[in-house]
Design a protein around this motif. Structure first.
Motif, PDB file in Angstrom:
ATOM      1  N   ASP A  52       0.830  -1.207   0.000  1.00 38.19           N
ATOM      2  CA  ASP A  52       0.000   0.000   0.000  1.00 38.19           C
ATOM      3  C   ASP A  52       0.866   1.260   0.000  1.00 38.19           C
ATOM      4  O   ASP A  52       0.551   2.232  -0.694  1.00 38.19           O
ATOM      5  CB  ASP A  52      -0.943   0.017   1.209  1.00 38.19           C
ATOM      6  N   GLN A  53       1.948   1.254   0.755  1.00 40.42           N
ATOM      7  CA  GLN A  53       2.854   2.400   0.771  1.00 40.42           C
ATOM      8  C   GLN A  53       3.514   2.596  -0.592  1.00 40.42           C
ATOM      9  O   GLN A  53       3.665   3.729  -1.057  1.00 40.42           O
ATOM     10  CB  GLN A  53       3.915   2.230   1.853  1.00 40.42           C
ATOM     11  N   HIS A  55       2.231   1.661  -3.467  1.00 42.68           N
ATOM     12  CA  HIS A  55       1.174   2.150  -4.350  1.00 42.68           C
ATOM     13  C   HIS A  55       0.952   3.648  -4.148  1.00 42.68           C
ATOM     14  O   HIS A  55       0.833   4.398  -5.119  1.00 42.68           O
ATOM     15  CB  HIS A  55      -0.131   1.403  -4.102  1.00 42.68           C
ATOM     16  N   GLN A  56       0.890   4.080  -2.896  1.00 42.88           N
ATOM     17  CA  GLN A  56       0.690   5.507  -2.607  1.00 42.88           C
ATOM     18  C   GLN A  56       1.818   6.340  -3.189  1.00 42.88           C
ATOM     19  O   GLN A  56       1.582   7.410  -3.768  1.00 42.88           O
ATOM     20  CB  GLN A  56       0.583   5.739  -1.102  1.00 42.88           C
ATOM     21  N   HIS A  57       3.046   5.862  -3.058  1.00 42.32           N
ATOM     22  CA  HIS A  57       4.195   6.586  -3.590  1.00 42.32           C
ATOM     23  C   HIS A  57       4.127   6.688  -5.118  1.00 42.32           C
ATOM     24  O   HIS A  57       4.348   7.761  -5.686  1.00 42.32           O
ATOM     25  CB  HIS A  57       5.497   5.905  -3.152  1.00 42.32           C
ATOM     26  N   GLN A  59       1.450   6.562  -6.976  1.00 43.35           N
ATOM     27  CA  GLN A  59       0.347   7.447  -7.329  1.00 43.35           C
ATOM     28  C   GLN A  59       0.727   8.908  -7.116  1.00 43.35           C
ATOM     29  O   GLN A  59       0.379   9.770  -7.933  1.00 43.35           O
ATOM     30  CB  GLN A  59      -0.905   7.073  -6.542  1.00 43.35           C
ATOM     31  N   GLN A  60       1.477   9.208  -6.063  1.00 43.89           N
ATOM     32  CA  GLN A  60       1.941  10.574  -5.828  1.00 43.89           C
ATOM     33  C   GLN A  60       2.900  11.026  -6.924  1.00 43.89           C
ATOM     34  O   GLN A  60       2.797  12.158  -7.417  1.00 43.89           O
ATOM     35  CB  GLN A  60       2.621  10.686  -4.463  1.00 43.89           C
ATOM     36  N   CYS A  71      -3.236   1.023  -9.228  1.00 40.56           N
ATOM     37  CA  CYS A  71      -2.454  -0.137  -8.788  1.00 40.56           C
ATOM     38  C   CYS A  71      -3.397  -1.248  -8.322  1.00 40.56           C
ATOM     39  O   CYS A  71      -4.363  -0.984  -7.601  1.00 40.56           O
ATOM     40  CB  CYS A  71      -1.528   0.248  -7.635  1.00 40.56           C
TER      41      CYS A  71
END
Length: 75
Positions: A52-53, A55-57, A59-60, A71
């Protein structure tokens, strides 16, 4: 979204030429089996960062460049 008015595809080079900043790519990241266990299973070997981390990175990073990133993970 890549639109015909804003982007031109060059088949010889396999690239898009963007004419305006309104163009964006839609990126799809597909993660395979057991990657949902990142950060949980054997963190000494695989690290502590979760999927999840990651994926967040991603997306950012995509958003900062004017793109969209989706993702998904499947076992």
């Amino acid at each position: 979204m890549i639109t015909r008015q804003a982007c031109v595809y060059n088949p010889a080079l396999g690239t898009y030429h963007f004419n305006t900043e309104s163009c964006m790519a839609h990126l799809l990241v597909l993660n395979g089996p057991n990657l949902n266990l990142l950060g949980k299973r054997e963190p000494g070997h695989y690290g502590t960062q979760t999927l999840d981390q990651i994926h967040q990175h991603l997306q950012q990073l995509a958003t900062a460049q004017g793109h969209q990133c989706d993702c998904f993970q499947s076992n």
